[in-house]
Enzyme design. Structure first.
Site, PDB file in Angstrom:
ATOM      1  N   ASP A 191      35.920  42.423  42.804  1.00 18.67           N
ATOM      2  CA  ASP A 191      36.176  43.407  41.742  1.00 18.67           C
ATOM      3  C   ASP A 191      35.192  44.557  41.922  1.00 18.67           C
ATOM      4  O   ASP A 191      34.092  44.372  42.452  1.00 18.67           O
ATOM      5  CB  ASP A 191      36.018  42.786  40.341  1.00 18.67           C
ATOM      6  CG  ASP A 191      36.794  43.568  39.286  1.00 18.67           C
ATOM      7  OD1 ASP A 191      37.905  43.151  38.916  1.00 18.67           O
ATOM      8  OD2 ASP A 191      36.293  44.633  38.860  1.00 18.67           O
ATOM      9  N   PHE A 209      40.869  41.932  42.534  1.00 16.30           N
ATOM     10  CA  PHE A 209      40.892  42.508  41.181  1.00 16.30           C
ATOM     11  C   PHE A 209      40.687  41.365  40.175  1.00 16.30           C
ATOM     12  O   PHE A 209      41.497  41.153  39.256  1.00 16.30           O
ATOM     13  CB  PHE A 209      42.230  43.221  40.899  1.00 16.30           C
ATOM     14  CG  PHE A 209      42.654  44.208  41.946  1.00 16.30           C
ATOM     15  CD1 PHE A 209      42.128  45.503  41.942  1.00 16.30           C
ATOM     16  CD2 PHE A 209      43.554  43.865  42.955  1.00 16.30           C
ATOM     17  CE1 PHE A 209      42.537  46.431  42.907  1.00 16.30           C
ATOM     18  CE2 PHE A 209      43.955  44.783  43.916  1.00 16.30           C
ATOM     19  CZ  PHE A 209      43.455  46.069  43.900  1.00 16.30           C
ATOM     20  N   ARG A 244      48.445  32.190  35.604  1.00 19.18           N
ATOM     21  CA  ARG A 244      47.186  31.551  36.027  1.00 19.18           C
ATOM     22  C   ARG A 244      47.366  30.040  36.090  1.00 19.18           C
ATOM     23  O   ARG A 244      46.878  29.381  37.007  1.00 19.18           O
ATOM     24  CB  ARG A 244      46.071  31.921  35.038  1.00 19.18           C
ATOM     25  CG  ARG A 244      45.674  33.380  35.111  1.00 19.18           C
ATOM     26  CD  ARG A 244      44.348  33.650  34.426  1.00 19.18           C
ATOM     27  NE  ARG A 244      44.472  33.858  33.017  1.00 19.18           N
ATOM     28  CZ  ARG A 244      44.254  35.031  32.406  1.00 19.18           C
ATOM     29  NH1 ARG A 244      43.895  36.094  33.110  1.00 19.18           N
ATOM     30  NH2 ARG A 244      44.364  35.153  31.119  1.00 19.18           N
ATOM     31  N   CYS A 295      51.431  45.718  36.906  1.00 18.56           N
ATOM     32  CA  CYS A 295      51.527  45.832  35.442  1.00 18.56           C
ATOM     33  C   CYS A 295      51.891  47.260  35.034  1.00 18.56           C
ATOM     34  O   CYS A 295      51.775  47.615  33.865  1.00 18.56           O
ATOM     35  CB  CYS A 295      50.229  45.380  34.776  1.00 18.56           C
ATOM     36  SG  CYS A 295      48.818  46.386  35.218  1.00 18.56           S
ATOM     37  N   ASP A 342      46.146  41.285  41.635  1.00 15.41           N
ATOM     38  CA  ASP A 342      46.483  41.641  40.251  1.00 15.41           C
ATOM     39  C   ASP A 342      45.775  42.944  39.894  1.00 15.41           C
ATOM     40  O   ASP A 342      44.821  42.959  39.118  1.00 15.41           O
ATOM     41  CB  ASP A 342      46.066  40.505  39.302  1.00 15.41           C
ATOM     42  CG  ASP A 342      46.465  40.809  37.864  1.00 15.41           C
ATOM     43  OD1 ASP A 342      47.409  41.590  37.653  1.00 15.41           O
ATOM     44  OD2 ASP A 342      45.816  40.263  36.948  1.00 15.41           O
TER      45      ASP A 342
END
Ligand code: SAH
Length: 395
Positions: free
Chosen positions: A249, A227, A211, A339, A299
């Site tokens: 989102d 996201f 970030r 992830c 992300d």
């Protein structure tokens, strides 16, 4: 003490110092009274090799506490391991600007199954293995003595507990009930976090370094944060003077918290657009509308929860990456992440490369990204590296 005797020849697996022993490598387990208790790990011919916690219902039958079979697994052992984990964070976290970070990262801090995150004066813990659960009382006592938190809150509600056949537990372990939202700071940006019911332990702490890096790319740029959750990347984009910000989102709660986080930092929400919806659909909509952005962040949540989901997950990653590349202005930047532990760095790179070809754009990877430094990866535990990312310049 109980014993876990390995099958013939399986003592070799301990030489790699990987902390997991799968049930298939074990010949027999004797004299175990309670799930999670300490066992001595022996070779087939009886040599004492290591000490670990037995997980009677798990495929990972034993998680090694120590490769020194003479060590005593007791409160002092945990105190030393916890102190070593704290010492690393003392070296890498600037407490003046950041009070939200991971203090104990499970296997990677030689404490399999134990996650501890710091949220200002609060600690949030996950006990994700039978061994960690077995020592819960002692661990809470040590954390309380060493760190004197306002509260130690348990968030053992991860789906991995199902595989371990362990109970989910959420609630106060010590101290006062936390408020609905607590305030933390990360690189001097303020965030409200719901540690009681937010994702993971409340916040995606692992993205802190990425970030911060985003800030170098967004001045006077239009940014699309896909996201976005509670606006981690969005706040950094705003602080680095992005000219326009679009947040997407599927969770309305997350978007509500973004607005609160903007207010908390005294940032205006002019030129900030929050869209509740599905990224897969909205990227297509933007494509059809011929909308363009200078910087896009992807992300997504973990698309592959298990090995069996890797192929489907890869399709999902390729889809959003391809769409995002098409939406970028010439010279624009894509920050793309996965992830999913089951998607390797190589595979993720291949997915991004394939998306680049199909997008018809020229894509240059200018940086490889990973999880923040407070999420170390133990050298003998490659599974510890789960967050992969790339910054791509797109023409
Ligand atoms: N980048 C964030 C963390 C992202 S977590 C940060 O730095 O804090 C993943 C987010 O994706 C969650 O907030 C979840 O609500 C959202 N999500 C999951 N599936 C989605 C979908 N198909 N479309 C839009 N959002 C989705």
């Amino acid at each position: 003490m109980g014993t876990a005797t390995l099958k013939k020849g399986k003592e070799k697996i301990l030489q790699s110092k990987h902390p997991w022993i799968f049930s298939g490598a074990i010949d027999k387990i004797d004299d175990v009274k309670q799930n999670g208790e300490t066992v001595i790990i022996k070779s087939f011919d009886g040599a004492e090799l290591a000490l670990g916690a037995v997980s009677v219902h798990s495929q990972i039958a034993v998680r090694v506490w120590s490769f020194n079979s003479d060590e005593k697994i007791d409160k002092i052992f945990f105190e030393n391991r916890i102190k070593t984990a704290i010492a690393l964070r003392e070296k890498i976290i600037d407490k003046n600007s950041t009070n939200v970070y991971r203090l104990i990262n499970s296997e990677n801090d030689l404490l399999p199954g134990l996650i501890v995150d710091v949220y200002n004066k609060y600690l949030v813990c996950q006990f994700l293995s039978a061994g960690a659960v077995f020592w819960k009382k002692e661990i809470v006592g040590i954390l309380s003595e060493l760190l004197k938190p306002k509260c130690i809150f348990e968030r053992s509600d991860s789906e991995s507990l199902v595989k371990e056949k362990l109970e989910k537990n959420v609630g106060v372990l010590l101290g006062e009930e936390p408020p609905e939202l607590i305030e933390v700071k990360e690189n001097n940006l303020k965030f409200f976090v719901n540690i009681k019911s937010g994702h993971k332990t409340g916040f995606y702490i692992d993205q802190r370094d990425n970030r911060k890096l985003l800030g170098e790319f967004v001045k006077d740029k239009s940014v699309l944060n896909c996201f976005c959750y509670t606006g981690g990347f969005s706040l950094y984009a705003k602080s680095a003077e992005a000219s326009h910000l679009t947040n997407i989102d599927s969770s309305s709660e997350a978007l509500t918290l973004i607005t609160k986080n903007f207010e908390l930092n005294n940032y205006s929400i002019d030129n900030v657009e929050n869209i509740e919806g599905d990224v897969f659909k909205l990227l297509r909509k933007f494509r059809d509308e011929n909308r363009k952005f200078d910087v896009i962040i992807l992300d997504p949540p973990k698309f592959a929860e298990s090995v069996s989901q890797v192929t489907k997950a890869a399709r999902g990653y390729k889809d959003i990456n391809l769409l995002a590349m098409k939406l970028l202005n010439r010279g624009g930047f894509l920050f793309t992440f996965s992830c999913s532990g089951h998607i390797s760095q190589e595979l993720f790179r291949k997915i991004v490369d394939d998306a680049a070809i199909d997008s018809g754009r020229i894509v240059k990877i200018i940086r490889q990204l990973t999880q923040s430094s407070d999420h170390p990866v133990l050298s003998s535990f490659p599974e510890g590296l789960y967050l992969k990312g790339f910054i791509c310049e797109t023409y």
